[in-house]
Design a protein around this motif. Structure first.
Motif, PDB file in Angstrom:
ATOM      1  N   MET A   1     144.248   7.809  99.860  1.00  0.00           N
ATOM      2  CA  MET A   1     144.501   9.063  99.148  1.00  0.00           C
ATOM      3  C   MET A   1     144.887   8.894  97.965  1.00  0.00           C
ATOM      4  O   MET A   1     145.425   7.961  97.355  1.00  0.00           O
ATOM      5  CB  MET A   1     145.576   9.717  99.971  1.00  0.00           C
ATOM      6  N   SER A   2     144.336   9.816  96.722  1.00  0.00           N
ATOM      7  CA  SER A   2     144.443   9.654  95.559  1.00  0.00           C
ATOM      8  C   SER A   2     145.798   9.991  94.877  1.00  0.00           C
ATOM      9  O   SER A   2     146.509  10.672  95.765  1.00  0.00           O
ATOM     10  CB  SER A   2     143.372  10.314  94.478  1.00  0.00           C
ATOM     11  N   ASP A   3     146.509   9.572  93.957  1.00  0.00           N
ATOM     12  CA  ASP A   3     147.780   9.930  93.344  1.00  0.00           C
ATOM     13  C   ASP A   3     147.856  11.358  93.001  1.00  0.00           C
ATOM     14  O   ASP A   3     148.901  12.035  93.378  1.00  0.00           O
ATOM     15  CB  ASP A   3     147.935   9.115  92.133  1.00  0.00           C
ATOM     16  N   ASP A   8     150.208  16.589  94.950  1.00  0.00           N
ATOM     17  CA  ASP A   8     150.080  17.791  95.456  1.00  0.00           C
ATOM     18  C   ASP A   8     150.848  17.903  96.939  1.00  0.00           C
ATOM     19  O   ASP A   8     151.720  18.853  96.970  1.00  0.00           O
ATOM     20  CB  ASP A   8     148.796  18.091  95.626  1.00  0.00           C
ATOM     21  N   ARG A   9     150.647  17.048  97.757  1.00  0.00           N
ATOM     22  CA  ARG A   9     151.431  16.949  99.040  1.00  0.00           C
ATOM     23  C   ARG A   9     152.737  16.907  98.692  1.00  0.00           C
ATOM     24  O   ARG A   9     153.468  17.479  99.501  1.00  0.00           O
ATOM     25  CB  ARG A   9     150.802  15.773  99.995  1.00  0.00           C
ATOM     26  N   ILE A  82     159.473  14.513  92.919  1.00  0.00           N
ATOM     27  CA  ILE A  82     158.054  14.408  92.986  1.00  0.00           C
ATOM     28  C   ILE A  82     157.653  13.074  93.550  1.00  0.00           C
ATOM     29  O   ILE A  82     156.902  12.722  94.460  1.00  0.00           O
ATOM     30  CB  ILE A  82     157.317  14.952  91.993  1.00  0.00           C
ATOM     31  N   GLN A  83     158.094  12.060  92.342  1.00  0.00           N
ATOM     32  CA  GLN A  83     157.738  10.747  92.668  1.00  0.00           C
ATOM     33  C   GLN A  83     158.269  10.033  93.991  1.00  0.00           C
ATOM     34  O   GLN A  83     157.438   9.379  94.606  1.00  0.00           O
ATOM     35  CB  GLN A  83     158.445  10.037  91.387  1.00  0.00           C
ATOM     36  N   ARG A  88     157.546   8.107  99.411  1.00  0.00           N
ATOM     37  CA  ARG A  88     157.652   8.304 100.607  1.00  0.00           C
ATOM     38  C   ARG A  88     156.328   8.556 101.566  1.00  0.00           C
ATOM     39  O   ARG A  88     156.220   7.958 102.431  1.00  0.00           O
ATOM     40  CB  ARG A  88     158.486   9.441 101.102  1.00  0.00           C
ATOM     41  N   LEU A  89     155.427   9.457 100.961  1.00  0.00           N
ATOM     42  CA  LEU A  89     154.251   9.566 101.555  1.00  0.00           C
ATOM     43  C   LEU A  89     153.147   8.673 101.656  1.00  0.00           C
ATOM     44  O   LEU A  89     152.342   8.299 102.426  1.00  0.00           O
ATOM     45  CB  LEU A  89     153.573  10.858 100.990  1.00  0.00           C
TER      46      LEU A  89
END
Length: 92
Positions: A1-3, A8-9, A82-83, A88-89
Motif C-alpha cells: 500500500m502506498s503512503d 487517506d485511510r 495522521i502520521q 499504526r496501519l
C-alpha cells in the motif's frame, strides 16, 4: 500500500473517531436533558420513563458510529495524528 493510500485511510479513521466522540458527548448531554425534563414534568408519578425511547434511539446511532470508527468530530486531524495512524496501519 502506498503512503498516499495509507494517509487517506489514516485521515478517514481519525475523522471517524472524532465523529464518534462528538456523537457520544451529544448523546450523554441529551440523555441528561431528557431525564431532567422528565423529572421536572412529574417524574415517576407521570407514568413510564419516556426518555428511554430517545435515549435508546440515539444510543443505536452511537453504537453504529463506534463500530464504524473502531471496527475498521469534526475538524482536521493534526499532521502528527495522521502520521501516527499511518504508522499504526503499516504495522497491521
Amino acid at each position: 500500500m502506498s503512503d498516499d493510500q495509507l494517509r487517506d485511510r489514516a485521515l478517514h479513521s481519525l475523522k471517524a473517531k472524532r465523529g464518534f466522540y462528538s456523537l457520544l458527548i451529544t448523546w450523554v448531554v441529551l440523555s441528561a436533558l431528557f431525564t431532567v425534563i422528565w423529572l421536572l414534568t412529574g417524574g415517576p408519578s407521570s407514568g413510564g420513563f419516556w426518555p428511554v425511547w430517545p435515549i435508546a434511539g440515539i444510543g443505536i446511532a452511537v453504537v453504529f458510529s463506534a463500530v464504524s470508527a473502531f471496527g475498521g468530530g469534526s475538524g482536521t486531524p493534526s499532521e502528527a495524528q495522521i502520521q501516527s495512524e499511518m504508522d499504526r496501519l503499516k504495522g497491521s
